[in-house]
Write a protein that holds these residues in place. Structure first.
Motif, mmCIF file in Angstrom:
data_model
loop_
_atom_site.group_PDB
_atom_site.id
_atom_site.type_symbol
_atom_site.label_atom_id
_atom_site.label_comp_id
_atom_site.label_asym_id
_atom_site.label_seq_id
_atom_site.Cartn_x
_atom_site.Cartn_y
_atom_site.Cartn_z
ATOM 1 N N TYR A 164 0.833 -1.200 0.000
ATOM 2 C CA TYR A 164 0.000 0.000 0.000
ATOM 3 C C TYR A 164 0.871 1.256 0.000
ATOM 4 O O TYR A 164 1.940 1.287 0.617
ATOM 5 N N PRO A 165 0.440 2.330 -0.671
ATOM 6 C CA PRO A 165 1.235 3.565 -0.723
ATOM 7 C C PRO A 165 1.470 4.141 0.670
ATOM 8 O O PRO A 165 0.580 4.115 1.523
ATOM 9 N N GLU A 166 2.678 4.673 0.891
ATOM 10 C CA GLU A 166 3.027 5.255 2.183
ATOM 11 C C GLU A 166 2.184 6.492 2.485
ATOM 12 O O GLU A 166 1.848 6.764 3.643
ATOM 13 N N ASP A 167 1.830 7.269 1.457
ATOM 14 C CA ASP A 167 1.076 8.506 1.673
ATOM 15 C C ASP A 167 -0.421 8.264 1.752
ATOM 16 O O ASP A 167 -1.212 9.236 1.769
ATOM 17 N N GLU A 168 -0.823 6.984 1.796
ATOM 18 C CA GLU A 168 -2.235 6.605 1.913
ATOM 19 C C GLU A 168 -3.072 7.151 0.750
ATOM 20 O O GLU A 168 -4.283 7.375 0.879
ATOM 21 N N SER A 169 -2.438 7.376 -0.390
ATOM 22 C CA SER A 169 -3.181 7.805 -1.571
ATOM 23 C C SER A 169 -3.973 6.626 -2.127
ATOM 24 O O SER A 169 -3.664 5.462 -1.845
ATOM 25 N N PRO A 170 -5.014 6.891 -2.927
ATOM 26 C CA PRO A 170 -5.822 5.802 -3.488
ATOM 27 C C PRO A 170 -4.980 4.855 -4.339
ATOM 28 O O PRO A 170 -4.064 5.285 -5.045
ATOM 29 N N GLN A 171 -5.280 3.584 -4.257
ATOM 30 C CA GLN A 171 -4.548 2.593 -5.046
ATOM 31 C C GLN A 171 -4.950 2.680 -6.511
ATOM 32 O O GLN A 171 -6.079 3.012 -6.842
ATOM 33 N N SER A 172 -3.995 2.364 -7.371
ATOM 34 C CA SER A 172 -4.234 2.403 -8.806
ATOM 35 C C SER A 172 -3.629 1.163 -9.444
ATOM 36 O O SER A 172 -2.534 0.735 -9.075
ATOM 37 N N ILE A 173 -4.339 0.598 -10.405
ATOM 38 C CA ILE A 173 -3.817 -0.586 -11.099
ATOM 39 C C ILE A 173 -2.689 -0.203 -12.045
ATOM 40 O O ILE A 173 -1.926 -1.061 -12.500
ATOM 41 N N LYS A 174 -2.554 1.100 -12.353
ATOM 42 C CA LYS A 174 -1.520 1.555 -13.280
ATOM 43 C C LYS A 174 -0.246 1.999 -12.570
ATOM 44 O O LYS A 174 0.814 2.031 -13.188
ATOM 45 N N LYS A 175 -0.346 2.354 -11.302
ATOM 46 C CA LYS A 175 0.813 2.852 -10.569
ATOM 47 C C LYS A 175 1.164 1.884 -9.452
ATOM 48 O O LYS A 175 0.517 1.859 -8.417
ATOM 49 N N PRO A 176 2.212 1.057 -9.631
ATOM 50 C CA PRO A 176 2.578 0.088 -8.597
ATOM 51 C C PRO A 176 3.277 0.760 -7.419
ATOM 52 O O PRO A 176 3.757 1.890 -7.506
ATOM 53 N N VAL A 177 3.320 0.048 -6.302
ATOM 54 C CA VAL A 177 4.061 0.492 -5.124
ATOM 55 C C VAL A 177 5.468 -0.096 -5.227
ATOM 56 O O VAL A 177 5.635 -1.316 -5.207
ATOM 57 N N VAL A 178 6.461 0.765 -5.356
ATOM 58 C CA VAL A 178 7.844 0.339 -5.549
ATOM 59 C C VAL A 178 8.666 0.733 -4.324
ATOM 60 O O VAL A 178 8.674 1.892 -3.923
ATOM 61 N N VAL A 179 9.349 -0.244 -3.728
ATOM 62 C CA VAL A 179 10.253 0.012 -2.607
ATOM 63 C C VAL A 179 11.585 -0.634 -2.946
ATOM 64 O O VAL A 179 11.673 -1.857 -3.096
ATOM 65 N N GLU A 180 12.634 0.185 -3.098
ATOM 66 C CA GLU A 180 13.951 -0.334 -3.470
ATOM 67 C C GLU A 180 15.020 0.206 -2.520
ATOM 68 O O GLU A 180 14.907 1.325 -2.017
ATOM 69 N N VAL A 181 16.054 -0.593 -2.303
ATOM 70 C CA VAL A 181 17.167 -0.223 -1.441
ATOM 71 C C VAL A 181 18.461 -0.386 -2.233
ATOM 72 O O VAL A 181 18.728 -1.459 -2.789
#
Length: 285
Positions: A164-181
């Motif tokens: 889920y987005p960190e900013d609690e924005s609405p989920q979208s099927i076009k914009k994935p949640v990406v977490v990279e280190v």
């Protein structure tokens, strides 16, 4: 930025000889009868070839580093989402600019949550990734195993899956949640064979050696089809990857420093107001 050091492997120990005997055969502690020619050969210890010496020889005060990225990409399933199957996600290890890491990696092991079937996933060729679907977030253990001439010890990484987005924005099927280190793996005192093998690899950060080092030329370049097979630039997920570079990291550090300084100024002003004294703190101090 994080740097993980892979220690050079310890020298191999000699195997112990067995003193067992079998019926009808000479005991192990009794030497067999040898001809003069055999005794002459037996008295001279075998010596490793020059090629073997070069492969085992280590380069003192030299480091080779490989920038890597480990991350997750999560796609919301939209109308197809259910209570226990809301996202499709992928966990992966890649080169910082999407190079093929099979030159150092023998395999990558991903340890998923025990609720998944076959939670231990072993990937032996690029792309080093695992895709699954589910509804919950959890920590994924990632173990990197290297080729024998690179390092005998594995490195363990840990990555938190985010759906889920960190900013609690609405989920979208076009914009994935990406977490990279972003990380760097450092190999101190590499063998000459390892150095020669990776000195022209696009993912390797290799120092310039002084003229006194007399190394053999690099081996033949891989076949183009083999390079394409391991090149993660053609991965369909690459359009969602983040960009990492030294310049980007320096800009992020500078921006973070400014935020910290501004926060310190704000706290000092609040403190002076509580104490009833006029603020003498100038902006930026």
């Amino acid at each position: 930025m994080p740097r993980k050091s892979a220690s050079p492997p310890p020298p191999a120990e000699a195997a112990a000889s067995s003193g067992a005997t079998t019926a009808g055969k000479r005991p192990a502690d009794q030497p067999p009868d040898l001809t003069p020619a055999q005794k002459s050969l037996r008295s001279k210890p075998t010596r490793a070839t020059e090629d073997s010496d070069k492969k085992a020889r280590r380069l003192k005060d030299v480091e080779i580093s490989f920038p890597i990225v480990h991350g997750t990409i999560a796609f919301w399933l939209g109308k197809k989402a259910s209570e226990y199957n809301s996202h499709r996600w992928t966990v992966y290890v890649r080169g910082a600019t999407n190079e093929d890491l099979s030159v150092i990696l023998k395999r990558v092991v991903f340890q998923l949550h025990p609720s998944f079937n076959n939670p231990t996933r072993v990937i032996e060729s690029p792309p080093y990734e695992v895709s699954e679907s589910g509804w919950g977030e959890f920590e994924i253990a990632i173990s990197l195993y290297f080729h024998s001439d690179v390092c005998e010890k594995r490195i363990d990484l840990y990555h938190q899956l985010k759906l889920y987005p960190e900013d609690e924005s609405p989920q979208s099927i076009k914009k994935p949640v990406v977490v990279e280190v972003y990380d760097e793996i450092v190999f101190p005192e590499p063998t000459e064979a390892f150095f020669v093998r990776v000195q022209n690899h696009p993912a390797a950060i290799v120092p310039r050696l002084p003229p006194s080092f007399n190394l053999p030329p690099p081996g033949p370049i891989e076949h183009s089809s083999e390079r394409r097979r391991g090149d993660t630039k053609e991965n369909p997920l690459s359009q969602s990857y983040m960009n990492f570079s030294e310049a980007d990291e320096l800009l992020k550090l500078a921006a973070a420093r400014q935020q910290v300084q501004a926060h310190i100024v704000k706290l000092r002003r609040q403190l002076s107001m509580l104490e009833g004294t006029p603020s003498k703190v100038a902006s930026g101090q």
